[in-house]
Write a protein that holds these residues in place. Sequence first.
Motif, PDB file in Angstrom:
ATOM      1  N   ALA B 125      -5.225-111.417  -1.407  1.00 47.52           N
ATOM      2  CA  ALA B 125      -5.505-110.227  -2.208  1.00 47.52           C
ATOM      3  C   ALA B 125      -4.606-110.184  -3.439  1.00 47.52           C
ATOM      4  O   ALA B 125      -5.056-109.892  -4.550  1.00 47.52           O
ATOM      5  N   LEU B 126      -3.325-110.501  -3.234  1.00 49.53           N
ATOM      6  CA  LEU B 126      -2.383-110.464  -4.355  1.00 49.53           C
ATOM      7  C   LEU B 126      -2.744-111.520  -5.391  1.00 49.53           C
ATOM      8  O   LEU B 126      -2.711-111.262  -6.594  1.00 49.53           O
ATOM      9  N   CYS B 127      -3.115-112.697  -4.919  1.00 51.07           N
ATOM     10  CA  CYS B 127      -3.531-113.750  -5.850  1.00 51.07           C
ATOM     11  C   CYS B 127      -4.724-113.296  -6.654  1.00 51.07           C
ATOM     12  O   CYS B 127      -4.798-113.488  -7.871  1.00 51.07           O
ATOM     13  N   GLN B 128      -5.680-112.670  -5.949  1.00 55.71           N
ATOM     14  CA  GLN B 128      -6.896-112.248  -6.639  1.00 55.71           C
ATOM     15  C   GLN B 128      -6.583-111.215  -7.717  1.00 55.71           C
ATOM     16  O   GLN B 128      -7.208-111.196  -8.765  1.00 55.71           O
ATOM     17  N   ARG B 129      -5.591-110.351  -7.440  1.00 55.05           N
ATOM     18  CA  ARG B 129      -5.210-109.376  -8.472  1.00 55.05           C
ATOM     19  C   ARG B 129      -4.685-110.081  -9.702  1.00 55.05           C
ATOM     20  O   ARG B 129      -4.834-109.614 -10.811  1.00 55.05           O
TER      21      ARG B 129
END
Lengths: 461, 399
Positions: B125-129
């Motif tokens: 999720a953090l990467c996608q942000r």
Amino acid sequence: MMRNSRIVSRLIKIAGKEKVFSSPEDLFCYSYDGTFLSVVPGVVVRPASTREVAAILSLASAEGVPVVPRGAGTGLSGGAVPVEGSIVLDLTAMDRILEIDTADMLAVVEPGVVTARLHRAVEEKGLFYPPDPSSSSVSTIGGNIAECAGGPRGLKYGVTRDYVLGLEVVLAGGEVVMCGGRTVKNSSGYDLTGLFVGSEGTLGVVTRAVLRLIPKPEARQTLRADFKAIEQAAEAITAVLGAGVVPSALELMDDVTIRCVENYLHTGLPLDVEAILLVEVDGPESTLAEQAGLIASLCIEHGAERVRVAQTRKEEAELWRARKAVSPAVVQVKPTKISEDATVPRSQVPALIRAIKEIARRYRLTIAIFGHAGDGNLHPNLLVDKGDPDEMARAEEAIKEIFQAALSLGGTLSGEHGVGLLKAPFMELEFGPCGMAAMKKIKESFDPFGILNPGKIFGRI
Amino acid sequence: MLENNEEVRYQVNRCSRCGSCREVCPVFLQAGSEPWVARARVQLAGAALEGQLPFSRRFGEIMDACLLCRACVAHCPNGVRVDELVLWARAEAVRRKGLSPARMVLLRGALPSRRKLALISRMAALCQRASILKNFRGMKLPAFHTLPFTHLYRPAGLKKPSFTVAYFVGCMTQYVYHQSGRAVLKVLEQNNVQVLLAGSGCCGMPALAAGDLKTARLLARRNVENFKKLGADFVVTDCATCGEMLKLYGRLLGDEEAGELAARVQDITFFLVHTGGFHEGKVRVPLVVTYHDPCHLKRGQGVYLEPRKILAGIAGLTLVEMPRSDACCGLAGSFGFTHRELSQKILRAKIENIRATGAQAVVTGCPSCRLQLASGLAGEGAALPVFHTVELLALSYGG
Ligand SMILES: Cc1cc2nc3c(=O)[nH]c(=O)nc-3n(C[C@H](O)[C@H](O)[C@H](O)COP(=O)(O)OP(=O)(O)OC[C@H]3O[C@@H](n4cnc5c(N)ncnc54)[C@H](O)[C@@H]3O)c2cc1C
Ligand code: SF4
Ligand code: SF4
């Protein structure tokens, strides 16, 4: 595995790396067809064009390596079962429908086209390709031509042979010949087209076919008649045909088959009759009711217990469901079924059925008989257990006797499945030494080194 | 699940080699040559069983290229359980040769640990942000959540519920499709069903499909214990794959308790239609939709009328059936990643059928199919949304 890895690399040069298989696992997957036989080949290649097929055959004849053509591998006589060390030519990558000509009413196709796909494609254009083996949803046109496949429509419309106008064939040495053509009539020279049809891949490899099409019948109607005695059913069939009605299908199920299907489907099939006939008529919508009515009254006249005429599509599907369920139904009884296709002149159908029932009794076997009664093409299915050697031995003897019975009634070993390996030992019974010698001469003149599907029709040498 | 060699042999012997499966096997229809069809897998399994062929790498490749979609089983005149033979072959290969290092890490390291799975999702999720990891091996990935569903949502306590159910939240709902989980809670609560969240971990299907029976049993055991503690009337799930897997627990673990539990597992749509009952919504949902039958729901659990029944009751909604609605979407767990090209070809056929209906949205009952379909629909043409059946029902409940 291929002794000669040089051949494998030459094949790779011809067809490309991704079209040549030689791992033991891949080879194993090409070791069988629709029979219980299996022999592992040396290498498998999936050519994409006539040119590649020609190059492969010229390589094979130069090296003296046997070649086994293969379609979908649904054959029931072992035609596509490899010879040890052979090159299997999987023709399913050549699967283009090249042309559907509505003016000349013909289709030009490659051999790997699946039969049902051709059916759909021509029917979209209002045309009709009648040959309809029950395996048509997977079998290939090449395999149909090589076995001269039939089906329920054979009675009215004939078999594959009647729809092949022309062929492109690659001969054993790699030469490409064209025979027949795009005309319905053709009386020039020898009928090579006719010779290749039903030749089981022993004379050449079909790489293209011109197929005759006819207008699609407007509508169809189905009825079912139940008979207390097989003879009554046979008399009814004779009466129907004698009255000038040719049904588009005339399927028979015997009492053993009926029982298997009823146990499987529970649709209330009668268990106190010897035969059920399923009759389908087709043609202009306006004529069907009259035809069906005539058939129904003839059946009753000849002793049918009851007749049901399908009034809706749903009822029609319901009637056919019983026939379509035969294959799954009979294997509920025993795991292995050996499907034969002894064929006799129509008038001898009751005699053949009686003979088979007597054979079943003597060898203590369950044999379900069903098939295309209208054209004398019956499918006695021996229900056995592959794991029971005693039963398998009895089955083998019984099959011999069934063949003998069919021949003595003026029939043939095979109506539509071909000879392949399974019926090869009985060929001489049907043709005698002179007949076999004549066939061998034909084989030798087309395939002097015997590389094309060796052992098929003539037996393992 | 085939328990012993005799059962394997029995299935192999049932195959008459008729080749009818060539008509339906999606892998074969794309790949075209015999080794990729069900018949070959059956025959290969037989050869390996009898010691005619080793459990080689190529053998593994062929067995791995099966979607376990059961199209062959449904079509086979002899009802050969090709899927079970493939599972047997995979498990037998693992038993003899062990797991590959990559699978060892994934199946034995990550899968059984809820903490690690949550961490992976959070990192994704953090990467996608930060705009990375929107795609993986060419597949468009959906948005991952930083927190699992069961951390964020709690079912309401009802006074006099008609039933109490344990809701098994599968990994995909847990970390990706929260909207589906929210819809399950809402629909059940509005129909007076008390929901208990089974603090769920993986159902074990990825392990079973990879032949890792050890991990599959470990997870199954843990879930069984979990359900036992909750003591609900039924276990429901919104994931077709989890549902089928939970129903297998009895045979997988070979004990009565697990079997008894497996018998109480129901897909959410089945529960609503047959067990709990549901009322129709008041809000119109003016959408033309088409429904994709997940393999694990239709052939796996016999559930295909139920979702349609639910959709038929939603005012304003029109269902247009696509041809071959029950053809596999091609994801089949890790197959979509390990057999990228094949999977994409199978998907493309599906997407064409979907687009031909002219529907504005696709409905299905399995989050894995949803992932695959959404990825396929994001390609050329308008990107159609994909919903779970209960999400549309929840929409019609308004609020
Ligand atoms: C369930 C079932 C039902 C069946 N029902 C019927 C039926 O109703 N009627 C019927 O007639 N048959 C039936 N069959 C038998 C079989 O399907 C037919 O014989 C069919 O024509 C075989 O086609 P195939 O593509 O599978 O050929 P294969 O089995 O692959 O090959 C058959 C033969 O054709 C040769 N061959 C294949 N392609 C070529 C080519 N391009 N050039 C030269 N030789 C070639 C092969 O060498 C082999 O000798 C049935 C089979 C099954 C399993
Ligand atoms: S698996 Fe079934 S459909 Fe396929 S070849 Fe065997 S018997 Fe025929
Ligand atoms: S389960 Fe699906 S992919 Fe596997 S063999 Fe059967 S039809 Fe093919």
